[in-house]
Design an enzyme around this catalytic site. Structure first.
Site, PDB file in Angstrom:
ATOM      1  N   ASP A 285       0.842  -1.203   0.000  1.00  0.00           N
ATOM      2  CA  ASP A 285       0.000   0.000   0.000  1.00  0.00           C
ATOM      3  C   ASP A 285       0.875   1.251   0.000  1.00  0.00           C
ATOM      4  O   ASP A 285       0.561   2.247  -0.653  1.00  0.00           O
ATOM      5  CB  ASP A 285      -0.912   0.050   1.233  1.00  0.00           C
ATOM      6  CG  ASP A 285      -1.698  -1.228   1.422  1.00  0.00           C
ATOM      7  OD1 ASP A 285      -1.913  -1.939   0.417  1.00  0.00           O
ATOM      8  OD2 ASP A 285      -2.090  -1.512   2.566  1.00  0.00           O
TER       9      ASP A 285
HETATM   10  C1  26A Z   1     -11.789  -7.007   0.973  1.00  0.00           C
HETATM   11  N1  26A Z   1     -10.558  -7.132   1.742  1.00  0.00           N
HETATM   12  C2  26A Z   1     -10.162  -8.471   2.037  1.00  0.00           C
HETATM   13  C3  26A Z   1      -9.824  -6.021   2.101  1.00  0.00           C
HETATM   14  C4  26A Z   1      -8.641  -6.093   2.872  1.00  0.00           C
HETATM   15  C5  26A Z   1      -7.945  -4.903   3.125  1.00  0.00           C
HETATM   16  N2  26A Z   1      -8.339  -3.718   2.657  1.00  0.00           N
HETATM   17  C6  26A Z   1      -9.468  -3.701   1.943  1.00  0.00           C
HETATM   18  N3  26A Z   1     -10.209  -4.806   1.664  1.00  0.00           N
HETATM   19  N4  26A Z   1      -7.970  -7.096   3.494  1.00  0.00           N
HETATM   20  C7  26A Z   1      -6.890  -6.552   4.090  1.00  0.00           C
HETATM   21  N5  26A Z   1      -6.880  -5.225   3.877  1.00  0.00           N
HETATM   22  C8  26A Z   1      -5.906  -4.233   4.349  1.00  0.00           C
HETATM   23  O1  26A Z   1      -4.675  -4.454   3.763  1.00  0.00           O
HETATM   24  C9  26A Z   1      -3.745  -3.691   4.518  1.00  0.00           C
HETATM   25  C10 26A Z   1      -2.358  -4.195   4.307  1.00  0.00           C
HETATM   26  O2  26A Z   1      -2.012  -4.141   2.987  1.00  0.00           O
HETATM   27  C11 26A Z   1      -5.664  -4.269   5.841  1.00  0.00           C
HETATM   28  O3  26A Z   1      -6.609  -3.475   6.524  1.00  0.00           O
HETATM   29  C12 26A Z   1      -4.237  -3.737   5.955  1.00  0.00           C
HETATM   30  O4  26A Z   1      -4.204  -2.432   6.504  1.00  0.00           O
END
Ligand code: 26A
Length: 347
Positions: free
Chosen positions: A302
């Protein structure tokens, strides 16, 4: 209050609160999760959040992949450059997210759901791995009608660059396509991330409907490999996959498609599809940092996307934008979770 002149960068995805703790093999086994993965929570995972809080000294950290990217881009850009959109609940978790964005200078235009609680992501750290289990809850209630409200749509119109996290494919393809169509019709920049292997694996049709709109398609090596596998490409070479991603059909012919594949500590690969049909490939070694300086790698991708996108917003070259991404990723992995150091460091 939104800035009257608008925000050059608009990001859309799932606002989540991360509940991050250190785990071990037993915990991974107990909840039937892999050491390094990102999944949607099923019933068997629902106890994980309390377990992390009660028994693993878990910390509450603002998360949601594209929200981390938004904070990252704003870290680099001048004040009032970034607006972030998604859906939260009416609870204290939403307050934590709003506060974190405010501190980072990111303007939030959340849809607030009356019924569902704010989404959360259980993050289990084992060594340099992180396993993420997401309960979307309110984040799953984002509606394209929110984007179409006059006050919100005016933010869309004023933005020049859109960044959408691939995770939003599980929530609202119509909302993503509203932004994508706006980008094509006004020749604005549309940046999209693959987000996690389960996206090309289980949301292939949704992904295929959005990819033609992408000017910049960002993923890591596992996401790229999963994309290739699920599209029956029969190739496993990252450079070849990047080239093929760059040359996929594209709606806006005024901008070349650029595919960017990060590979942890290995070089970042870019492929640019030129108008003459050729593809230009480049590799960029990462900014190395000493192993003992790494806190955790949750959010590294990210952060890369945030730095990269900040470069694009500022009209920097591909080389400079990749370097900004790698720089911000190297800062983020020295922090706990998807965070950036304060006082601010300058590039
Ligand atoms: C729909 N999903 C599975 C998700 C996520 C996500 N953000 C949006 N949608 N699953 C994990 N994360 C985020 O990824 C970040 C790390 O790259 C987590 O909240 C974490 O901050």
């Amino acid at each position: 209050m939104a800035a009257a002149q608008g925000y050059p960068l608009l990001c859309l995805e799932n606002p989540l609160l991360d509940i991050q703790g250190v785990g071990d093999d037993d915990l991974l086994k107990q909840y039937d999760i892999k050491a390094n993965d990102a999944i949607l929570a099923e019933d068997k995972h629902m106890g994980l959040y309390e377990d992390l809080l009660q028994n693993r000294d878990a910390k509450l950290i603002a998360g949601g992949a594209a929200q981390n990217t938004a904070r990252g881009a704003q870290y680099i850009l001048p004040e009032n450059s970034v607006v972030y959109i998604g859906c939260v609940g009416k609870d204290k978790y939403a307050d934590i997210l709003t506060d974190a964005c405010k501190k980072a200078g990111v303007y939030t235009e959340y849809r607030v759901d009356d019924v569902q609680p704010t989404g959360k992501c259980g993050v289990v750290i084992t060594g340099h791995n992180r396993s993420m289990v997401t309960h979307l809850a309110a984040a799953n209630e984002y509606k394209p009608e929110h984007l179409q409200q006059p006050n919100v749509w005016s933010l869309v119109e004023k933005a020049q660059v859109y960044y959408v996290g691939g995770y939003h494919l599980t929530v609202s393809v119509p909302a993503i396509l509203l932004l994508a169509e706006e980008a094509v019709s006004k020749n604005k920049t549309f940046i999209f991330s693959l987000s996690a292997p389960f996206i090309p694996q289980f949301f292939k049709d949704q992904l295929d409907s959005v990819v033609p709109y992408t000017d910049y398609l960002i993923g890591n090596e596992t996401e790229a490999l999963t994309y290739a596998e699920n599209h029956g490409w029969g190739i496993t070479d990252i450079t070849e996959i990047a080239k093929k991603l760059a040359t996929l059909p594209k709606k806006n012919a005024q901008r070349p498609r650029v595919a960017i594949v990060t590979q942890g500590t290995l070089p970042t690969v870019t492929a640019v599809a030129k108008a003459d049909g050729s593809v230009e490939v480049k590799e960029y070694p990462v900014h190395e940092i000493a192993k003992e300086k790494i806190n955790d790698t949750n959010g590294a991708g990210d952060a890369f996307a945030g730095g990269f996108t900040a470069g694009i917003v500022q009209g920097k070259t591909l080389d400079e934008s990749v370097d900004l991404g790698q720089w911000l990723a190297s800062l983020s992995i020295q922090e706990l979770g998807p965070s950036y150091p304060f006082p601010k460091q300058t590039y």
